[in-house]
Write an enzyme that holds these catalytic residues in place. Sequence first.
Site, PDB file in Angstrom:
ATOM      1  N   VAL A 118       0.826  -1.206   0.000  1.00  0.00           N
ATOM      2  CA  VAL A 118       0.000   0.000   0.000  1.00  0.00           C
ATOM      3  C   VAL A 118       0.860   1.255   0.000  1.00  0.00           C
ATOM      4  O   VAL A 118       0.563   2.244  -0.674  1.00  0.00           O
ATOM      5  CB  VAL A 118      -0.953  -0.004   1.210  1.00  0.00           C
ATOM      6  CG1 VAL A 118      -1.727   1.299   1.291  1.00  0.00           C
ATOM      7  CG2 VAL A 118      -1.901  -1.179   1.129  1.00  0.00           C
TER       8      VAL A 118
ATOM      9  N   ILE B 225       2.916   1.461  -3.719  1.00  0.00           N
ATOM     10  CA  ILE B 225       2.133   1.725  -4.932  1.00  0.00           C
ATOM     11  C   ILE B 225       1.560   3.142  -4.871  1.00  0.00           C
ATOM     12  O   ILE B 225       0.978   3.532  -3.862  1.00  0.00           O
ATOM     13  CB  ILE B 225       0.996   0.693  -5.069  1.00  0.00           C
ATOM     14  CG1 ILE B 225       1.587  -0.693  -5.332  1.00  0.00           C
ATOM     15  CG2 ILE B 225       0.059   1.075  -6.216  1.00  0.00           C
ATOM     16  CD1 ILE B 225       0.557  -1.794  -5.436  1.00  0.00           C
TER      17      ILE B 225
ATOM     18  N   GLU C 123      -1.047   4.987  -5.093  1.00  0.00           N
ATOM     19  CA  GLU C 123      -2.501   4.907  -5.224  1.00  0.00           C
ATOM     20  C   GLU C 123      -3.159   6.272  -5.384  1.00  0.00           C
ATOM     21  O   GLU C 123      -4.296   6.385  -5.833  1.00  0.00           O
ATOM     22  CB  GLU C 123      -3.117   4.184  -4.006  1.00  0.00           C
ATOM     23  CG  GLU C 123      -3.155   4.983  -2.713  1.00  0.00           C
ATOM     24  CD  GLU C 123      -1.843   4.904  -1.943  1.00  0.00           C
ATOM     25  OE1 GLU C 123      -1.800   5.381  -0.806  1.00  0.00           O
ATOM     26  OE2 GLU C 123      -0.864   4.381  -2.488  1.00  0.00           O
TER      27      GLU C 123
ATOM     28  N   ASP D 203      -5.966  30.758 -38.811  1.00  0.00           N
ATOM     29  CA  ASP D 203      -6.688  31.626 -39.724  1.00  0.00           C
ATOM     30  C   ASP D 203      -6.242  33.065 -39.459  1.00  0.00           C
ATOM     31  O   ASP D 203      -5.727  33.374 -38.376  1.00  0.00           O
ATOM     32  CB  ASP D 203      -8.194  31.467 -39.472  1.00  0.00           C
ATOM     33  CG  ASP D 203      -9.029  32.097 -40.567  1.00  0.00           C
ATOM     34  OD1 ASP D 203      -8.473  32.404 -41.634  1.00  0.00           O
ATOM     35  OD2 ASP D 203     -10.237  32.289 -40.347  1.00  0.00           O
TER      36      ASP D 203
ATOM     37  N   ASP E 247     -13.508  28.428 -38.343  1.00  0.00           N
ATOM     38  CA  ASP E 247     -14.786  28.953 -37.864  1.00  0.00           C
ATOM     39  C   ASP E 247     -15.974  28.549 -38.736  1.00  0.00           C
ATOM     40  O   ASP E 247     -17.109  28.595 -38.310  1.00  0.00           O
ATOM     41  CB  ASP E 247     -14.746  30.482 -37.743  1.00  0.00           C
ATOM     42  CG  ASP E 247     -14.332  31.160 -39.043  1.00  0.00           C
ATOM     43  OD1 ASP E 247     -14.341  30.488 -40.091  1.00  0.00           O
ATOM     44  OD2 ASP E 247     -13.990  32.352 -39.010  1.00  0.00           O
TER      45      ASP E 247
ATOM     46  N   ASP F  88     -14.582  24.262 -42.578  1.00  0.00           N
ATOM     47  CA  ASP F  88     -13.355  24.032 -41.820  1.00  0.00           C
ATOM     48  C   ASP F  88     -13.421  22.754 -40.990  1.00  0.00           C
ATOM     49  O   ASP F  88     -12.401  22.298 -40.455  1.00  0.00           O
ATOM     50  CB  ASP F  88     -13.081  25.211 -40.863  1.00  0.00           C
ATOM     51  CG  ASP F  88     -12.678  26.470 -41.612  1.00  0.00           C
ATOM     52  OD1 ASP F  88     -12.019  26.342 -42.659  1.00  0.00           O
ATOM     53  OD2 ASP F  88     -13.030  27.574 -41.162  1.00  0.00           O
TER      54      ASP F  88
ATOM     55  N   ASN G  23       2.751   6.689   4.664  1.00  0.00           N
ATOM     56  CA  ASN G  23       2.003   6.837   3.415  1.00  0.00           C
ATOM     57  C   ASN G  23       0.926   7.908   3.542  1.00  0.00           C
ATOM     58  O   ASN G  23       0.714   8.713   2.628  1.00  0.00           O
ATOM     59  CB  ASN G  23       1.375   5.495   3.046  1.00  0.00           C
ATOM     60  CG  ASN G  23       0.611   5.541   1.746  1.00  0.00           C
ATOM     61  OD1 ASN G  23       1.175   5.837   0.709  1.00  0.00           O
ATOM     62  ND2 ASN G  23      -0.682   5.258   1.801  1.00  0.00           N
TER      63      ASN G  23
ATOM     64  N   THR H 246       2.309  11.852   4.302  1.00  0.00           N
ATOM     65  CA  THR H 246       3.082  12.528   3.253  1.00  0.00           C
ATOM     66  C   THR H 246       2.428  12.329   1.879  1.00  0.00           C
ATOM     67  O   THR H 246       1.933  13.276   1.274  1.00  0.00           O
ATOM     68  CB  THR H 246       4.529  12.007   3.231  1.00  0.00           C
ATOM     69  OG1 THR H 246       4.515  10.573   3.130  1.00  0.00           O
ATOM     70  CG2 THR H 246       5.245  12.384   4.505  1.00  0.00           C
TER      71      THR H 246
END
Length: 878
Positions: free
Chosen positions: A277, A280, A282, A324, A620, A624, A714, A717
């Site tokens: 956990v 990874i 997550e 354009d 426009d 186009d 985990n 932080t």
Amino acid sequence: MFYNKSVEELFKHFEVSEEGLSKEEAALRLKKYGKNLITQEDKSSLLFLFFHQMKDPLVYILLIAALFTILIHHYVDTMVIILVVLINTIIGFIQEYKAEKAMQAIKKLASPKAIVVRDGKEKRIDSQDLVQGDIIVLTAGNKIPADIRIFSTKELEIDESMLTGESISILKVTNPIDSKNLPSAEQKNMAFMGTVVTQGKGKGLVVATGEHTELGKISKEVKTTQKDLTPLQKKLAVFSKYVGIITIVLSVIVVAIGLFKKIPLDEIVLFSISMIVSVIPEGLPVVITITMALGINQMARKKAIVRKLIAVETLGSCNYICSDKTGTITENQMTVTNAFANNKIYSFSGSGYSPEGSVYNNKVEVNNDNDLHQLLITGVLCNSTDLFQENGDWKIDGDPTEAALIVSAMKYGINPEFCRDEYELIDEIPFNSVRQFMSSLFKHKDGYYILVKGSPEKILKFSNLSDNQAIKDEYTKFADSGLRVLGFGFKYLPDNIKPNLLDLEAESVKNLTFSGFQCIIDPPKESVTEAVENTASSNIHTIMLTGDHKITASAIAKQIGLLKPGKIVMTGADIDNNEDDYLEKNIDNVQVFARVSPHHKLKIVSLLQKKNNIVAVTGDGINDAPALKKANIGVAMGKAGTDVAKEAADIILKDDNFSSIYDAVIVGRTIYDNIQKVIFFLLGTACGMSLVILLSLLLNLPLPFLATQVLWINLVTNGIQDVALAYEPGEKLLKYAVPRSPKENIMNDFLLKRLVIVGLVIGLGTLLVFWLMLNQEKSLLYARTAAMNTMVFFQLFQVWNARSFNVSVFKLNVFSNPFLLISLFVSLFAEILVLNLPAFQYIFHTTELDANTWGINILVASSVIFFVEIDKFIRNAK
């Protein structure tokens, strides 16, 4: 069955006149019948979003771990794991909810509009506010906003392929159809929601809105929506799976080594699950959602409305902008400055749409000149635009170029309304980019007049002049100075040979009397010159694509600094009249394409993409749409753009401004850069965590952390700082970077090398502190607390490294990301509580640390900045 009712019956049925509904009546009907919307399955409810956060394999692993702790009677660990799940879910829920709301607000900005007649006046409203009985004005490029019974047409053709499967546009009629149970494909006097006007114009009466439309009935059968993942999201999903597999393999190795070291099975399994956990990333999916939402909001503030998420990431790779000219590079505030008729040159005073001003010939005011009168009256009549005064300001409803022609006539003293009353409009052929002219048929007194306007070359070609070189020289001189030149001609036909709709065009193009030409200025926008310089410094090539004359386009390009020495200007005729490989051989040196039609645009874009370029294209008009779809990033104009162009585009510019495209590109680069920063931050810690655990086991040291401590690291932080990095402002160096390749991996060689450095520093540093505490005969509880504290501080310092890959942390503005500062203070405060409050000490198995240990933890953790600073210095010195 509204198709078999007459117009009179329809107006009576819906209790409306040709003046349209009143404002009050429209409001009452909107309240009674509801919005003109087709509802979709609501997938953004609060409950759905909350449980969506738990739809993650990592959460499943945590819940399995919680169940495992219950089975082995580690109830404190159970509470901690459940707390981690809840906190991560709440953080993800809040952030994704805010992101979802922000993106819904952005979508509203790009909602389609409709022109309706209310209280006798045409006005533009949100199409969702249409009601039954509204009268709608239809023009080429409009997307039909409701089911409509048509009662007025002018060459009106509608593409109904999305509803009927018929690929050919249908020519619409107005008369009632005396049949029963006709399928929609055969209801020629009806226009259905979602179909598109491809040609002509018309008016119709709204007979059904929202879910009562044909499209609404179909949608009831298919009422689910599926959000497609962008290529970046797909790459990250695959990336996360690989990281997950590696981590699980690593955890199996940890369990095997742990069992070999006689560590109890329940302890080592719980620890390995916690490690999975922690390692990874997550938080990555939530952070990407937030980063995308922040970027989309930032683009909206810079007048770029994102319709498709893929455009956000593609912008970072854009290295060509095909823009354009009119309205994007220039102001689209047209003013006639000069005119030419019968070898006489005239000048006009005044500017903008105000008719205040005069006409001069050789500095003498002109009041009575038949040649000039014929020229100006042709400009007024061969015209589909209205000029009106509102609250003291002159405004237009229609095309700015046509508005300039009305203003020039008014300066001479011609009353447009009087002209239109005197001349009865019989028929007209609208201007389009292929035909390059517009013709109108009027009845006047004892005959008919065909009035034509268009490119000077076209009008001269149609004229009865045998020697027109002198005229060509005159309009070339004006075009050289950056003016847009329009030619005019007329043809008189006696009463007995009135042309019909089929031969009007044929009559328009032969033996015209050339009236002259008018010169129109359309100055570049103030911001464009700087934006062109910025795109060049950002390694983005800008190409101008315009239907204007080669000389006019060149003059504007030089004025804004786009046309550099050694670069060339190519016309559509050059492309058509040369070998097939002519364009391919020269395209790298072309800065301006003039007199190009939509099929030329498509050809240019395709060739640039063939050369592995990432191309943004502006457009426009309805024609186009193919180029906008073909482009990697289609950009439609919000003001001048048709519904079809907007539908085909990925981004809509609210202000039709070239500089907004450049701003959007920089935001796109920032989004990708911030995602890389988050990955670097998360994986740097993961590598360090994995290394310290493996080395501890291999060196016969006790486990440096317990399961709950790994979860705490985990949470305190990764659960906060990764989100904070999404708010990181764009770096100045991004403006000068080479556009990245779309094939580039999110984890490039540079990131991998720096991850190795960071992983080694964090892993060895934490292990050093753990070994040092044990060597000083501190208790295992104390040593683990010190190791955990060191790891937390490594994270707090590492997040500063992640703020920039190249700029020293000592040169970064500390206060440029206040969210990061707040997250750091929250993490630090929480860490102090966990180490000092008895309740938290019991839960996380921690103890108080002395000042000396705190100093060692901070000093060792700060080394990660030192080593990354060395790497930045070496990298920048190359």
